[in-house]
Design an enzyme around this catalytic site. Structure first.
Site, PDB file in Angstrom:
ATOM      1  NE  ARG A  30      -3.856   2.312   0.896  1.00  0.00           N
ATOM      2  CZ  ARG A  30      -4.554   3.083   0.080  1.00  0.00           C
ATOM      3  NH1 ARG A  30      -4.330   3.052  -1.235  1.00  0.00           N
ATOM      4  NH2 ARG A  30      -5.498   3.886   0.555  1.00  0.00           N
ATOM      5  CD  GLU A  32      -3.016   6.853   0.145  1.00  0.00           C
ATOM      6  OE1 GLU A  32      -3.536   6.765   1.280  1.00  0.00           O
ATOM      7  OE2 GLU A  32      -3.659   7.156  -0.872  1.00  0.00           O
ATOM      8  NE  ARG A  35       4.279   4.839  -3.885  1.00  0.00           N
ATOM      9  CZ  ARG A  35       4.103   3.964  -4.881  1.00  0.00           C
ATOM     10  NH1 ARG A  35       5.147   3.522  -5.546  1.00  0.00           N
ATOM     11  NH2 ARG A  35       2.893   3.535  -5.176  1.00  0.00           N
ATOM     12  N   GLY A  62      -5.279   3.137 -12.251  1.00  0.00           N
ATOM     13  CA  GLY A  62      -6.548   3.385 -12.918  1.00  0.00           C
ATOM     14  C   GLY A  62      -7.678   2.777 -12.122  1.00  0.00           C
ATOM     15  CD  GLU A  96      -0.291  -5.146  -6.462  1.00  0.00           C
ATOM     16  OE1 GLU A  96      -0.310  -4.171  -7.226  1.00  0.00           O
ATOM     17  OE2 GLU A  96       0.294  -5.144  -5.364  1.00  0.00           O
TER      18      GLU A  96
END
Length: 446
Positions: A30, A32, A35, A62, A96
């Site tokens: 995730r 946010e 990363r 997207g 994912e």
């Protein structure tokens, strides 16, 4: 049961001897949450170790997960899922994850969950943050997310709450590095003539998608290619299992003091990614093997066994391993397999004349079959005397490579170097033993 079938294996078990991966690791996270901290540090450490790692820091997001991302997942040998506080609140992460778990089942890829400052149960609970009213038309998707989260959260992985994050990352990298090394395919043979058909035969008797624990013996004379076929089988099937190990040349490696214990520890190291500490007592290692492998679906190949003690210490019983496990034993001694209660015995096949000629010519420099008549006649004589034994064909093909026809005839008359005779004797002595009579072929005179 002795298997000598020539029938092809089913499409589910016929596969190439190698897999081609675009990446070693796919990182799912995730953005946010991690990363620019944990995931970034993990990624850098993986790359520094030489592990090809995919991270989606350049792909646009997207409404739906992109094809490029799906391709990256499918092309990765394993996936690391960084479960953070808000991972399950992202539908992109969940889509994912669904694809990662699908690939785990369909492509037998490895999945390594990392619970970063969260508990596995918290990860599953976070799914309730989604407004299910938005998915009234597709509640099947929500159900699939829940099932996938539960499955992934139950996998063995790493858990970080607090402490030295650098050390935690290093431990993950070490384990992934071992996994990448263990997945590297074994070199089979320079010329793989006749191998594919024999691998298909073994796929059929192994039935790797069955839920039993199965021991299969590959029995045959010295030099007939048992180890070569076992290596090819290992390469074609290792990815199906949770862990795998190829213990080569057990006969010689168990002779030195402590040799069997070293092999036992190697078995644990390769399957458990180096989690075990070294144990110095054979009896103690047996207990560790039983305890740690009895719930894992594993592929173990014990190559070139000549004593029952070797089997008793390395693959004592089917109850040592988890459901679906396959144990392959190669040996020249059929009675050894019977004594160990191995009921499925595949009799290794000699090469037929055409295969033998192809292999001999390959080792002889790859000359095409339109040889000079004198060479061709001599080659056919050599091949007939080699009686379909790959070792003999390799030794003589290499020895005669580039030599004149007169030197070929000298070899046919028995003028071979003593080292060549000694190597050939391995195959011919084994042939005599297996037949119970003296063999007409004398390595001193072809």
């Amino acid at each position: 049961m002795d298997s000598t079938t020539n029938e092809g294996a089913s499409s589910s078990s016929s596969s190439s001897f190698t897999n081609s991966w675009t990446h070693d690791v796919f990182l799912s996270f995730r953005g946010e949450d991690t990363r620019y901290n944990f995931t970034d540090h993990l990624h850098k450490n993986l790359v520094q170790r030489g592990i090809r790692t995919f991270i989606d820091d350049e792909l646009p997001r997207g409404e739906e997960i992109s094809q490029a991302l799906l391709d990256a997942i499918e092309g990765s040998r394993c996936s690391i899922i960084v479960f953070s506080e808000n991972y399950a609140s992202s539908k992109w992460c969940l889509d994912e994850l669904v694809h990662i778990i699908q690939c785990r089942k369909s492509k037998q890829q490895k999945v390594w969950p990392v619970f970063y400052k969260v508990d596995p149960s918290d990860v599953k609970q976070k799914l309730t943050n989604h407004d299910e009213s938005k998915f009234e038309d597709n509640m099947k998707k929500v159900l699939r997310w829940k099932e996938t989260l539960t499955e992934a959260a139950n996998l063995s992985g790493s858990h970080y709450l607090e402490g030295r994050e650098t050390e935690f990352i290093q431990n993950i990298v070490n384990k992934i590095s071992l996994q990448v090394l263990n997945d590297t395919h074994i070199n089979v043979a320079k010329y793989q003539v006749g191998i594919e058909a024999r691998v298909r035969d073994l796929h059929k008797v192994l039935d790797v998608y069955g839920n039993d624990v199965r021991m299969v013996g590959i029995w045959g004379t010295g030099g007939i290619g048992k180890t070569t076929v076992a290596k090819a089988v290992y390469n074609s099937l290792a990815h199906v299992f949770e862990g795998s190990c190829f213990l080569e040349n057990v006969r010689e490696r168990s002779i030195p003091y402590g040799g069997l214990v070293d092999l036992q520890n190697l078995l644990l190291d390769e399957i458990l990614w180096g989690k075990e500490t070294k144990v110095t007592s054979a009896d103690k290692v047996i207990n560790v093997i039983k305890e740690r492998l009895s719930r894992k679906k594993v592929l173990v190949i014990v190559d070139d066994v000549d004593h029952l003690d070797q089997l008793n210490n390395l693959v004592g019983g089917c109850d040592w391993f988890g459901l679906g496990s396959r144990i392959i034993i190669t040996t020249r001694d059929k009675h050894l397999l019977t004594s160990h209660q191995v009921s499925i015995i595949y009799k290794a096949k000699k090469l037929n004349f055409g295969e033998s000629l192809d292999l001999f010519i390959s080792w002889n420099g790859g000359r095409n079959k339109n040889l000079d008549d004198d060479y061709m006649k001599a080659a056919e004589i050599v091949v007939k005397h080699c009686q379909g034994l790959p070792l003999a064909l390799k030794v003589l093909g290499s020895h005669l490579c580039g030599r004149s026809i007169d030197e070929w005839h000298d070899a046919l008359d028995g003028n071979l170097h003593s080292d060549i005779k000694k190597t050939l004797k391995i195959s011919y002595d084994a042939l005599e033993y297996s037949k119970g009579v003296r063999c007409d072929t004398n390595p001193g005179r072809l």
